[in-house]
Design a protein around this motif. Structure first.
Motif, PDB file in Angstrom:
ATOM      1  N   HIS A   1      -1.712 -36.137 -13.666  1.00  0.00           N
ATOM      2  CA  HIS A   1      -2.124 -36.535 -15.008  1.00  0.00           C
ATOM      3  C   HIS A   1      -3.631 -36.378 -15.181  1.00  0.00           C
ATOM      4  O   HIS A   1      -4.097 -35.874 -16.220  1.00  0.00           O
ATOM      5  CB  HIS A   1      -1.695 -37.985 -15.276  1.00  0.00           C
ATOM      6  CG  HIS A   1      -1.975 -38.436 -16.657  1.00  0.00           C
ATOM      7  ND1 HIS A   1      -3.168 -39.021 -17.023  1.00  0.00           N
ATOM      8  CD2 HIS A   1      -1.214 -38.380 -17.779  1.00  0.00           C
ATOM      9  CE1 HIS A   1      -3.131 -39.300 -18.297  1.00  0.00           C
ATOM     10  NE2 HIS A   1      -1.962 -38.927 -18.790  1.00  0.00           N
TER      11      HIS A   1
ATOM     12  N   LEU B   1      -5.684 -34.357 -13.551  1.00  0.00           N
ATOM     13  CA  LEU B   1      -6.033 -32.935 -13.596  1.00  0.00           C
ATOM     14  C   LEU B   1      -5.671 -32.313 -14.939  1.00  0.00           C
ATOM     15  O   LEU B   1      -6.439 -31.527 -15.495  1.00  0.00           O
ATOM     16  CB  LEU B   1      -5.346 -32.171 -12.467  1.00  0.00           C
ATOM     17  CG  LEU B   1      -6.043 -32.255 -11.118  1.00  0.00           C
ATOM     18  CD1 LEU B   1      -5.161 -31.654 -10.028  1.00  0.00           C
ATOM     19  CD2 LEU B   1      -7.382 -31.550 -11.159  1.00  0.00           C
ATOM     20  N   ALA B   2      -4.498 -32.663 -15.442  1.00  0.00           N
ATOM     21  CA  ALA B   2      -4.093 -32.142 -16.756  1.00  0.00           C
ATOM     22  C   ALA B   2      -5.091 -32.580 -17.816  1.00  0.00           C
ATOM     23  O   ALA B   2      -5.514 -31.772 -18.649  1.00  0.00           O
ATOM     24  CB  ALA B   2      -2.687 -32.631 -17.093  1.00  0.00           C
TER      25      ALA B   2
ATOM     26  N   TYR C   1      -8.293 -30.585 -17.655  1.00  0.00           N
ATOM     27  CA  TYR C   1      -8.156 -29.251 -18.242  1.00  0.00           C
ATOM     28  C   TYR C   1      -7.768 -29.288 -19.720  1.00  0.00           C
ATOM     29  O   TYR C   1      -7.655 -28.249 -20.368  1.00  0.00           O
ATOM     30  CB  TYR C   1      -7.147 -28.417 -17.458  1.00  0.00           C
ATOM     31  CG  TYR C   1      -7.677 -27.990 -16.108  1.00  0.00           C
ATOM     32  CD1 TYR C   1      -8.680 -27.029 -16.016  1.00  0.00           C
ATOM     33  CD2 TYR C   1      -7.200 -28.557 -14.938  1.00  0.00           C
ATOM     34  CE1 TYR C   1      -9.192 -26.642 -14.784  1.00  0.00           C
ATOM     35  CE2 TYR C   1      -7.705 -28.173 -13.705  1.00  0.00           C
ATOM     36  CZ  TYR C   1      -8.696 -27.217 -13.626  1.00  0.00           C
ATOM     37  OH  TYR C   1      -9.208 -26.837 -12.413  1.00  0.00           O
TER      38      TYR C   1
ATOM     39  N   VAL D   1      -4.927 -30.298 -21.170  1.00  0.00           N
ATOM     40  CA  VAL D   1      -3.550 -29.895 -21.469  1.00  0.00           C
ATOM     41  C   VAL D   1      -2.603 -31.039 -21.134  1.00  0.00           C
ATOM     42  O   VAL D   1      -2.966 -31.985 -20.442  1.00  0.00           O
ATOM     43  CB  VAL D   1      -3.139 -28.622 -20.673  1.00  0.00           C
ATOM     44  CG1 VAL D   1      -3.989 -27.431 -21.075  1.00  0.00           C
ATOM     45  CG2 VAL D   1      -3.198 -28.849 -19.180  1.00  0.00           C
TER      46      VAL D   1
ATOM     47  N   VAL E   1       0.630 -32.860 -19.306  1.00  0.00           N
ATOM     48  CA  VAL E   1       1.137 -32.823 -17.932  1.00  0.00           C
ATOM     49  C   VAL E   1       2.202 -31.736 -17.807  1.00  0.00           C
ATOM     50  O   VAL E   1       2.208 -30.978 -16.837  1.00  0.00           O
ATOM     51  CB  VAL E   1       1.702 -34.201 -17.511  1.00  0.00           C
ATOM     52  CG1 VAL E   1       2.434 -34.117 -16.192  1.00  0.00           C
ATOM     53  CG2 VAL E   1       0.588 -35.231 -17.440  1.00  0.00           C
TER      54      VAL E   1
ATOM     55  N   ARG F   1       2.554 -28.943 -19.546  1.00  0.00           N
ATOM     56  CA  ARG F   1       1.933 -27.617 -19.552  1.00  0.00           C
ATOM     57  C   ARG F   1       1.206 -27.351 -18.230  1.00  0.00           C
ATOM     58  O   ARG F   1       1.299 -26.257 -17.672  1.00  0.00           O
ATOM     59  CB  ARG F   1       0.961 -27.488 -20.716  1.00  0.00           C
ATOM     60  CG  ARG F   1       0.304 -26.129 -20.774  1.00  0.00           C
ATOM     61  CD  ARG F   1      -0.524 -25.946 -22.010  1.00  0.00           C
ATOM     62  NE  ARG F   1      -1.221 -24.672 -21.943  1.00  0.00           N
ATOM     63  CZ  ARG F   1      -2.104 -24.271 -22.819  1.00  0.00           C
ATOM     64  NH1 ARG F   1      -2.396 -25.039 -23.845  1.00  0.00           N
ATOM     65  NH2 ARG F   1      -2.700 -23.125 -22.688  1.00  0.00           N
ATOM     66  N   PHE F   2       0.500 -28.354 -17.731  1.00  0.00           N
ATOM     67  CA  PHE F   2      -0.211 -28.203 -16.470  1.00  0.00           C
ATOM     68  C   PHE F   2       0.747 -27.841 -15.332  1.00  0.00           C
ATOM     69  O   PHE F   2       0.506 -26.906 -14.567  1.00  0.00           O
ATOM     70  CB  PHE F   2      -0.979 -29.494 -16.131  1.00  0.00           C
ATOM     71  CG  PHE F   2      -1.733 -29.409 -14.845  1.00  0.00           C
ATOM     72  CD1 PHE F   2      -2.963 -28.777 -14.784  1.00  0.00           C
ATOM     73  CD2 PHE F   2      -1.211 -29.958 -13.681  1.00  0.00           C
ATOM     74  CE1 PHE F   2      -3.665 -28.690 -13.593  1.00  0.00           C
ATOM     75  CE2 PHE F   2      -1.900 -29.881 -12.487  1.00  0.00           C
ATOM     76  CZ  PHE F   2      -3.135 -29.238 -12.443  1.00  0.00           C
TER      77      PHE F   2
ATOM     78  N   GLU G   1       2.243 -24.242 -15.817  1.00  0.00           N
ATOM     79  CA  GLU G   1       1.281 -23.196 -15.468  1.00  0.00           C
ATOM     80  C   GLU G   1       1.035 -23.139 -13.958  1.00  0.00           C
ATOM     81  O   GLU G   1       0.891 -22.050 -13.394  1.00  0.00           O
ATOM     82  CB  GLU G   1      -0.024 -23.418 -16.228  1.00  0.00           C
ATOM     83  CG  GLU G   1       0.123 -23.104 -17.712  1.00  0.00           C
ATOM     84  CD  GLU G   1      -1.120 -23.402 -18.533  1.00  0.00           C
ATOM     85  OE1 GLU G   1      -2.131 -23.886 -17.964  1.00  0.00           O
ATOM     86  OE2 GLU G   1      -1.082 -23.153 -19.756  1.00  0.00           O
ATOM     87  N   ALA G   2       1.004 -24.289 -13.304  1.00  0.00           N
ATOM     88  CA  ALA G   2       0.803 -24.314 -11.852  1.00  0.00           C
ATOM     89  C   ALA G   2       1.966 -23.633 -11.130  1.00  0.00           C
ATOM     90  O   ALA G   2       1.758 -22.837 -10.206  1.00  0.00           O
ATOM     91  CB  ALA G   2       0.643 -25.752 -11.361  1.00  0.00           C
TER      92      ALA G   2
END
Length: 78
Positions: A20, A22-23, A26, A28, A30, A32-33, A36-37
């Motif tokens: 959460h 990190l999202a 960035y 975005v 959670v 979407r994060f 994408e990861a």
């Protein structure tokens, strides 16, 4: 029938908090994060496997990094 598939992931509280944070960093969601990861990991694995296949292909020449830099005129910019 939908062309999309849905899945779920389970994280313990601390793991989810890290994801959460990190999202949010960035900017975005959670979801979407994580999407994408995962897709980035899939692409990295494809690239890695393609590189291994090329290294095994005896018909193709292997060119060193130094040769590429020299060819591009970047040899002295390292």
């Amino acid at each position: 029938m939908s062309e999309y598939k849905v899945t779920s992931l389970r994280f313990d509280k601390d793991q989810y908090h890290e994801v959460h944070e990190l999202a949010a960093f960035y900017g975005v969601s959670v979801t979407r994060f994580m999407r994408e990861a995962v897709l980035e990991k899939v692409e990295d694995d494809k690239d890695y496997n393609e590189a291994i296949e090329r290294l095994r292909d005896k018909d193709k020449a292997i060119v060193s990094r130094a040769e590429i830099l020299n060819e591009l005129g970047l040899a002295n910019e390292q």
